[in-house]
Design a protein around this motif. Sequence first.
Motif, short mmCIF file in Angstrom:
data_model
loop_
_atom_site.label_atom_id
_atom_site.label_comp_id
_atom_site.label_asym_id
_atom_site.label_seq_id
_atom_site.Cartn_x
_atom_site.Cartn_y
_atom_site.Cartn_z
N ALA A 160 -1.07 3.54 7.99
CA ALA A 160 -0.21 2.41 7.65
C ALA A 160 0.22 2.43 6.18
CB ALA A 160 -0.94 1.10 7.96
N PHE A 161 -0.60 3.03 5.32
CA PHE A 161 -0.31 2.96 3.88
C PHE A 161 0.15 4.28 3.26
CE2 PHE A 161 -2.78 -0.94 4.27
CZ PHE A 161 -2.12 -1.79 3.40
N ASP A 176 1.68 -7.06 8.70
CA ASP A 176 0.66 -6.35 9.47
C ASP A 176 -0.34 -5.65 8.54
OD1 ASP A 176 1.74 -7.13 11.87
OD2 ASP A 176 2.93 -5.31 12.13
N ARG A 177 0.15 -5.05 7.48
CA ARG A 177 -0.75 -4.35 6.56
C ARG A 177 -1.66 -5.34 5.83
NH1 ARG A 177 2.53 0.42 3.49
NH2 ARG A 177 3.41 -1.38 2.37
N GLN A 178 -1.14 -6.50 5.47
CA GLN A 178 -1.98 -7.50 4.82
C GLN A 178 -3.12 -7.94 5.74
OE1 GLN A 178 0.58 -10.71 3.59
NE2 GLN A 178 1.72 -9.44 2.13
N GLY A 179 -2.80 -8.13 7.03
CA GLY A 179 -3.83 -8.53 7.99
C GLY A 179 -4.88 -7.45 8.18
N MET A 180 -4.44 -6.19 8.21
CA MET A 180 -5.39 -5.09 8.38
C MET A 180 -6.36 -5.01 7.20
SD MET A 180 -2.84 -2.15 9.92
CE MET A 180 -4.13 -0.91 10.09
N VAL A 181 -5.85 -5.15 6.00
CA VAL A 181 -6.70 -5.07 4.81
C VAL A 181 -7.69 -6.24 4.79
CG1 VAL A 181 -6.75 -5.14 2.29
CG2 VAL A 181 -4.99 -3.82 3.47
N ALA A 182 -7.25 -7.42 5.16
CA ALA A 182 -8.14 -8.59 5.18
C ALA A 182 -9.27 -8.40 6.18
CB ALA A 182 -7.33 -9.85 5.51
N ARG A 203 -10.17 6.71 -1.06
CA ARG A 203 -8.93 7.44 -0.72
C ARG A 203 -7.73 6.50 -0.68
NH1 ARG A 203 -8.83 10.43 4.57
NH2 ARG A 203 -7.15 11.62 3.59
N LEU A 204 -7.91 5.35 -0.05
CA LEU A 204 -6.81 4.39 0.07
C LEU A 204 -6.40 3.84 -1.30
CD1 LEU A 204 -8.00 2.50 3.27
CD2 LEU A 204 -5.85 3.75 3.05
N ARG A 205 -7.37 3.48 -2.11
CA ARG A 205 -7.06 2.91 -3.42
C ARG A 205 -6.39 3.94 -4.33
NH1 ARG A 205 -12.01 -0.82 -5.52
NH2 ARG A 205 -10.34 -1.45 -6.95
N THR A 206 -6.74 5.21 -4.15
CA THR A 206 -6.15 6.27 -4.96
C THR A 206 -4.76 6.64 -4.49
OG1 THR A 206 -8.36 7.18 -5.41
CG2 THR A 206 -6.48 8.63 -5.79
N ALA A 207 -4.56 6.67 -3.17
CA ALA A 207 -3.30 7.17 -2.61
C ALA A 207 -2.20 6.12 -2.53
CB ALA A 207 -3.55 7.76 -1.21
N PRO A 209 -0.69 2.51 -4.07
CA PRO A 209 -0.64 1.32 -4.94
C PRO A 209 -0.47 0.04 -4.14
CG PRO A 209 0.79 3.07 -5.79
CD PRO A 209 0.35 3.50 -4.42
N GLU A 210 0.22 0.11 -3.00
CA GLU A 210 0.40 -1.08 -2.15
C GLU A 210 -0.95 -1.56 -1.61
OE1 GLU A 210 2.08 1.73 -1.79
OE2 GLU A 210 4.14 1.17 -2.34
N PHE A 211 -1.76 -0.59 -1.16
CA PHE A 211 -3.10 -0.97 -0.68
C PHE A 211 -3.90 -1.59 -1.80
CE2 PHE A 211 -7.61 -0.19 -0.29
CZ PHE A 211 -7.89 -0.68 0.97
N GLU A 212 -3.89 -0.98 -2.97
CA GLU A 212 -4.66 -1.49 -4.10
C GLU A 212 -4.25 -2.91 -4.46
OE1 GLU A 212 -7.31 -1.60 -7.40
OE2 GLU A 212 -7.23 -0.48 -5.53
N GLU A 213 -2.95 -3.19 -4.42
CA GLU A 213 -2.47 -4.52 -4.76
C GLU A 213 -2.97 -5.55 -3.76
OE1 GLU A 213 -0.31 -8.08 -4.79
OE2 GLU A 213 0.08 -6.60 -3.21
N ILE A 214 -2.94 -5.22 -2.47
CA ILE A 214 -3.43 -6.14 -1.44
C ILE A 214 -4.94 -6.28 -1.52
CG2 ILE A 214 -3.56 -6.56 1.04
CD1 ILE A 214 -0.94 -5.03 1.35
N TRP A 215 -5.63 -5.17 -1.77
CA TRP A 215 -7.09 -5.18 -1.86
C TRP A 215 -7.57 -6.13 -2.96
CZ3 TRP A 215 -10.97 -3.77 1.10
CH2 TRP A 215 -12.25 -3.61 0.55
N GLN A 216 -6.85 -6.16 -4.05
CA GLN A 216 -7.26 -6.99 -5.18
C GLN A 216 -7.08 -8.49 -4.91
OE1 GLN A 216 -8.94 -6.10 -7.71
NE2 GLN A 216 -8.80 -3.90 -7.41
N ARG A 217 -6.43 -8.86 -3.82
CA ARG A 217 -6.29 -10.28 -3.47
C ARG A 217 -7.58 -10.86 -2.89
NH1 ARG A 217 -0.50 -9.97 -0.18
NH2 ARG A 217 0.65 -8.78 -1.77
N HIS A 218 -8.47 -10.00 -2.42
CA HIS A 218 -9.77 -10.42 -1.87
C HIS A 218 -9.62 -11.35 -0.67
CE1 HIS A 218 -12.39 -8.70 -5.03
NE2 HIS A 218 -11.31 -8.84 -5.79
N GLU A 219 -8.60 -11.14 0.13
CA GLU A 219 -8.43 -11.94 1.34
C GLU A 219 -9.26 -11.35 2.47
OE1 GLU A 219 -4.25 -11.90 1.98
OE2 GLU A 219 -3.83 -13.38 0.41
#
Length: 286
Positions: A160-161, A176-182, A203-207, A209-219
């Motif tokens: 997805a990312f 959809d990606r926001q829901g998957m990360v949450a 791997r996801l955080r390195t590859a 930036p979109e994943f990293e941005e969503i990950w940092q929301r802590h949802e």
Amino acid sequence: MLTTATRRTQLAAFLRSRRERISPEQVGLPAVGRRRTPGLRREEVAQLSAVGVTWYTWLEQGRDIQVSAQVLDAVARALQLDPTERSHLFVLAGAEDPVARADCPTVTPAVRLLLDRMTPYPAAVLNSRYDVLAFNHAYTWLAGDLEELPYEDRNLMWLAFTGGTFGRRLVDRETDRQGMVARFRAVMADHGAEPAWKTLLHRLRTASPEFEEIWQRHEVAEPGNGVKRFLVPGAGLIGFEYTSLWLGPRPSTRLVTYTPRDEESRELLLRLEAAHDPGVPPGGGQ
């Protein structure tokens, strides 16, 4: 959710019951002296676990003490706990097990048969980390041919990312990606010490930036069912309702099925099946 005091009480009772079921002979100790209670003595468990007698006594009494994963691992080995009992021990102690327990080491023939019978409805077996363990032919219409990918890339989060077919064909990609990360973050709380989870997250955080941005929301979000829309070559826009069917006694490995959410989507899916199988007439076969 158990309170801390209740967990300590249950931990004490659990340890005592496991200790009392093991004889000295089972662990290579001589049966010396008269025993007032069955099983091992507390000092014998402490000896086998290489921990202090006083410390183990406090643990079994349910006292408020800090316990490391390494000590719990030693106690689990001394008491000869099976995987389910070991998992229960770590939960009651409020610690993460450093030894990863596989969600579903194999996909049984019965599950594979069920996957095949689901066609033309896409279906796949996923673990709680979003690894795709098995899938039917119809699932390739959504995710591409996963057999062409290395095993470490057969993961829906990764696809997805990082530009995979699954991510490219999602219509509501951002939502959809926001829901998957949450959901991934919520489940990872129980798996943070496991190497496979830490590797995927890195791997996801390195590859991406979109994943990293969503990950940092802590949802966080609970796993469940919902709706996804895909733009499928040769068919167009198809809306699905996806349903998770758990394959074990706890939410871990699941069979995810995609069924058309309306008659138009159903007709498109049947036409897609007919295009891939000349023996199936358009609009029929089901």
